[in-house]
Design an enzyme around this catalytic site. Structure first.
Site, PDB file in Angstrom:
ATOM      1  CG  ASP A   1      -4.348  -2.283   0.957  1.00 28.47           C
ATOM      2  OD1 ASP A   1      -3.566  -2.911   1.703  1.00 28.47           O
ATOM      3  OD2 ASP A   1      -4.263  -1.067   0.772  1.00 28.47           O
TER       4      ASP A   1
ATOM      5  CB  SER B   1      -0.959  -0.044   1.192  1.00 31.26           C
ATOM      6  OG  SER B   1      -2.043   0.843   1.010  1.00 31.26           O
TER       7      SER B   1
END
Length: 357
Positions: free
Chosen positions: A214, A63
């Site tokens: 993610d 991320s």
């Protein structure tokens, strides 16, 4: 064109790396995700680069950590430590600037408005919540200003051609729920966006026909690629999601924030357990050291610096907030170097057992 393994000013670690107080030492760098809190990681990296005594064999990021990783790698390949410092500063300045205009501002405000839903009757509230929490509802054009910023700063072809540092970018496969680590020729802007695809904020990122969310769900960050894909035996983790909080949350917002922290640390704790297990088996002579190796784990913990900020501040992109986090990260980085640089190549400085026992 192949970029030399040694960047300008980057010395190769010799057989005595990690011994004594002098000399340059090579480590693997692991960078957690955490939205705007990734600016703390920026500060840590800036301190490490400024100090200049550490070289990076591998960098694993998830991320915001993935964005820091590719921008760092691009800077190192272009011109060594100083170029990397400049590139990271450009990136975080760009994030702040992009979030103040047009669709980016509206996107964040749409998502944040979810936390302030008024007291409608239950069915109406559920309908509104479903629309607000789906990016296909409030972000139908899939606006993602971060992609443009990353693509403008990172020469992915150059980064992929470089022999070092080796990149590991984690994402979660939506279809099978498994971790995907993009590395070598797979590291692209799509891979980075997949790693940073919070499913309630951005539409699913499809890479080579596979859908990704993610990477924090399954690897925040992934440590296991270091075991076989790099030579460095020291892992420096920059952690920005606290493992422990003393207060028990009671409000809805606080409960959700703590659930998020626990979720995004779960895979990391499993990897701590695996590293500790292998290290203990080697100590007891129950594993072949020719097939398994010890990994020394170090950590720069952003917990103290970030504990006064709630999880919702991960969406604060103001320049003042970024500068505050950067300065806190720089301080933490220099403190760690003062306390533990001599331990690199010698002994781990994290009590792994205490993290999961």
């Amino acid at each position: 064109m192949k970029v030399p393994r040694l960047f300008p000013g980057q010395a190769k670690a010799g057989p005595d790396a990690g011994k004594g107080k002098g000399g340059r030492r090579t480590i693997n760098l692991a960078l957690q995700g955490g939205g705007a809190h990734g600016a703390f990681t920026w500060g840590v990296i800036d301190a490490l680069l400024e100090d200049g005594r550490l070289a990076f064999d591998g960098i694993s990021g998830t991320s915001a950590g993935a964005m820091n990783a590719v921008v760092l790698a691009d800077g190192l390949v272009r011109g060594g430590n100083e170029a990397a410092r400049e590139r990271l500063a450009e990136f975080w300045t760009g994030v702040s600037r992009a979030s103040t205009i047009g669709g980016a501002r509206d996107l964040l405000q749409s998502w944040m408005s979810f936390w302030n839903v008024p007291a409608f009757r239950p069915t109406q509230w559920l309908d509104m919540m479903s629309n607000l929490t789906s990016p296909y509802g409030f972000n139908p054009h899939n606006i993602n200003p971060l992609r443009d910023l990353v693509e403008s700063l990172v020469d992915f072809e150059r980064v992929r051609a470089a022999a070092s540092p080796k990149l590991f970018i984690s994402a979660t496969n939506v279809r099978n729920g498994k971790i995907k680590v993009f590395t070598d020729g797979e590291v692209t802007a799509d891979a980075v966006m997949a790693s940073a695809c919070l499913p309630y904020l951005f539409q699913t990122v499809v890479v080579d026909g596979e859908p990704y969310w993610d990477g924090g769900f399954m690897g925040n960050p992934a440590l296991f690629p270091f075991f076989t894909e790099t030579k460095a035996e020291d892992i420096l983790l920059v952690q920005i999601n606290p493992i422990e909080r003393n207060d028990v949350p009671t409000g809805t917002k606080e409960i959700l924030e703590r659930m998020s922290e626990i979720t995004f640390n779960a895979s990391l704790l499993r990897e701590f357990r695996a590293i500790d297990f292998v290290n203990r088996m080697l100590d007891e002579g129950r594993l072949d050291p020719k097939r398994y190796r010890r990994n020394r784990v170090h950590r720069i913990d952003g917990g103290k610096a970030l504990e006064r900020f709630s999880a919702s501040t991960k969406f604060d992109t103001s320049p003042a907030f970024f500068e505050q986090l950067r300065d806190a990260g720089r301080e933490a980085g220099h403190e760690w170097l003062d306390a533990h640089f001599a331990d690199v190549g010698v002994t781990g400085t994290v009590d792994l057992r205490a993290q999961f026992a």
